[in-house]
Write a protein that holds these residues in place. Sequence first.
Motif, PDB file in Angstrom:
ATOM      1  N   THR A   1     -23.546  28.719 -19.771  1.00  0.00           N
ATOM      2  CA  THR A   1     -22.578  27.282 -18.773  1.00  0.00           C
ATOM      3  C   THR A   1     -21.002  28.189 -19.040  1.00  0.00           C
ATOM      4  OG1 THR A   1     -23.100  26.537 -21.668  1.00  0.00           O
ATOM      5  CG2 THR A   1     -21.251  26.400 -20.986  1.00  0.00           C
TER       6      THR A   1
ATOM      7  N   GLU B   1     -20.602  26.757 -15.234  1.00  0.00           N
ATOM      8  CA  GLU B   1     -18.929  26.745 -14.207  1.00  0.00           C
ATOM      9  C   GLU B   1     -18.081  27.349 -13.913  1.00  0.00           C
ATOM     10  OE1 GLU B   1     -16.685  24.081 -16.023  1.00  0.00           O
ATOM     11  OE2 GLU B   1     -18.306  23.631 -17.787  1.00  0.00           O
TER      12      GLU B   1
ATOM     13  N   TRP C   1     -19.930  26.124 -10.557  1.00  0.00           N
ATOM     14  CA  TRP C   1     -19.648  24.462  -9.575  1.00  0.00           C
ATOM     15  C   TRP C   1     -17.858  25.067  -9.198  1.00  0.00           C
ATOM     16  CZ3 TRP C   1     -20.983  20.346  -8.285  1.00  0.00           C
ATOM     17  CH2 TRP C   1     -20.244  19.427  -8.661  1.00  0.00           C
TER      18      TRP C   1
ATOM     19  N   TRP D   1     -26.094  19.745 -18.447  1.00  0.00           N
ATOM     20  CA  TRP D   1     -24.860  20.583 -18.477  1.00  0.00           C
ATOM     21  C   TRP D   1     -24.255  19.314 -17.553  1.00  0.00           C
ATOM     22  CZ3 TRP D   1     -22.999  21.317 -13.686  1.00  0.00           C
ATOM     23  CH2 TRP D   1     -21.286  22.545 -13.821  1.00  0.00           C
TER      24      TRP D   1
ATOM     25  N   ARG E   1     -23.459  16.099 -18.642  1.00  0.00           N
ATOM     26  CA  ARG E   1     -21.864  16.136 -19.131  1.00  0.00           C
ATOM     27  C   ARG E   1     -20.597  16.494 -18.265  1.00  0.00           C
ATOM     28  NH1 ARG E   1     -24.936  18.974 -23.035  1.00  0.00           N
ATOM     29  NH2 ARG E   1     -23.445  20.967 -21.772  1.00  0.00           N
ATOM     30  N   ARG E   2     -20.887  17.205 -17.602  1.00  0.00           N
ATOM     31  CA  ARG E   2     -19.970  17.886 -16.664  1.00  0.00           C
ATOM     32  C   ARG E   2     -19.642  17.218 -15.207  1.00  0.00           C
ATOM     33  NH1 ARG E   2     -16.238  19.838 -15.049  1.00  0.00           N
ATOM     34  NH2 ARG E   2     -15.236  21.524 -14.556  1.00  0.00           N
TER      35      ARG E   2
END
Length: 389
Positions: free
Chosen positions: A224, A228, A231, A257, A260-261
């Motif tokens: 994660t 993050e 991204w 992921w 949701r993101r």
Amino acid sequence: MFRLSEFLDTLYTGHIHRPRRPPRAPAVIWNIVRRCNLHCRHCYSGSADHDFPGELDTRQALAVIDDLAELGVPALILSGGEPLLRADLFTLAARAKAHGLYLGLSSNGTLVDEAQAERIAAAGFDYVGISIDGLAARHDRLRGRPGAFEAALAGLVRLKARGVKVGLRFTLTRENAADLPGVLHLLDVHALDKFYLSHLNFGGRGWRNRDIAAHHRLTRQALTLLFERAWDERRRGIRRHYVTGNNDADGVFLLHWAARRAPKHLEALHAHLRAWGGNASGVGIANIDNLGHVHPDSFWWDHRLGNVKERPFSAIWRDERDPLLAALRRRPRPLEGRCAACRYRELCNGNTRVRARRSTGNTWAADPGCYLTDREIGLTPLREPAPCA
């Protein structure tokens, strides 16, 4: 290998990738020497600081490179042991570059003094990966040598100063997961081109140290963090390459992921993952060890497909009479248990089979390295509480 940055490009742009054709030839990771000046706890080749008898001589190694070029391999990665300890390394590199091969070097970095940095740059290596397994104290302990961290970073800096494309390689374990943010910070400090996160596989000393394999929760937290960061950099226009290896569940975890993101181009991401096709052992990746034995990948050293001293690599690779090789190339593979029932098995292709074999004795059993929940792979009703990332 899971090229995270490419998939984030798809998630950002919505560009749908077409299914890839089966590769004409595999990328080859070649352990050209087994000797190493370090003693890493997770070493898959069981290297040590002494010579190993029976390794290919220069004439034999050059013949292998000629054959690989004729076969059309897309990339050749020279590894070890520590490849800088092989006296004819740059002779081999020159032959590979003369054939126009993409040439990579995997090193612990500690031997890259000014002279070696000059030679590496002059040889035209397309990429050099330096292994860093934590910040200074932890890295030195895992690598079995005081000062290994500072020496590796010094080698990295020397290569960067000469225009060599260089990146970090980090093997995630329960022992070093807390250092991951600090290691990622090194990418900014040194303006590095690439970061490769390797999941611990059960080969060599990695098998004896499987008790330090990152707990599934730590793995999820680490991935994660990586997603993050990559991204955020993609959105800010920073074009650094992030790659993971040895756990093809990473693709499915990215899909969850993204839901949701960043759900805007989720369908395109799913299509790209399907085109990728997951684990490529025995198909898109191959290994030659220091003695010339050919393996389906770098962690299958207990299974030999043939030896390049006796037959050319090209002949060995085209010969599908080996039952394991034939089964690895099947779509779908003859998976069992949780992997067989997974709704995403066409995306990850059963993940890393050697972990299943080393853990259970059954090559086709569920991969214990899969950190996805039953709910995430479609084995339980959706009313089960959502897992923590």
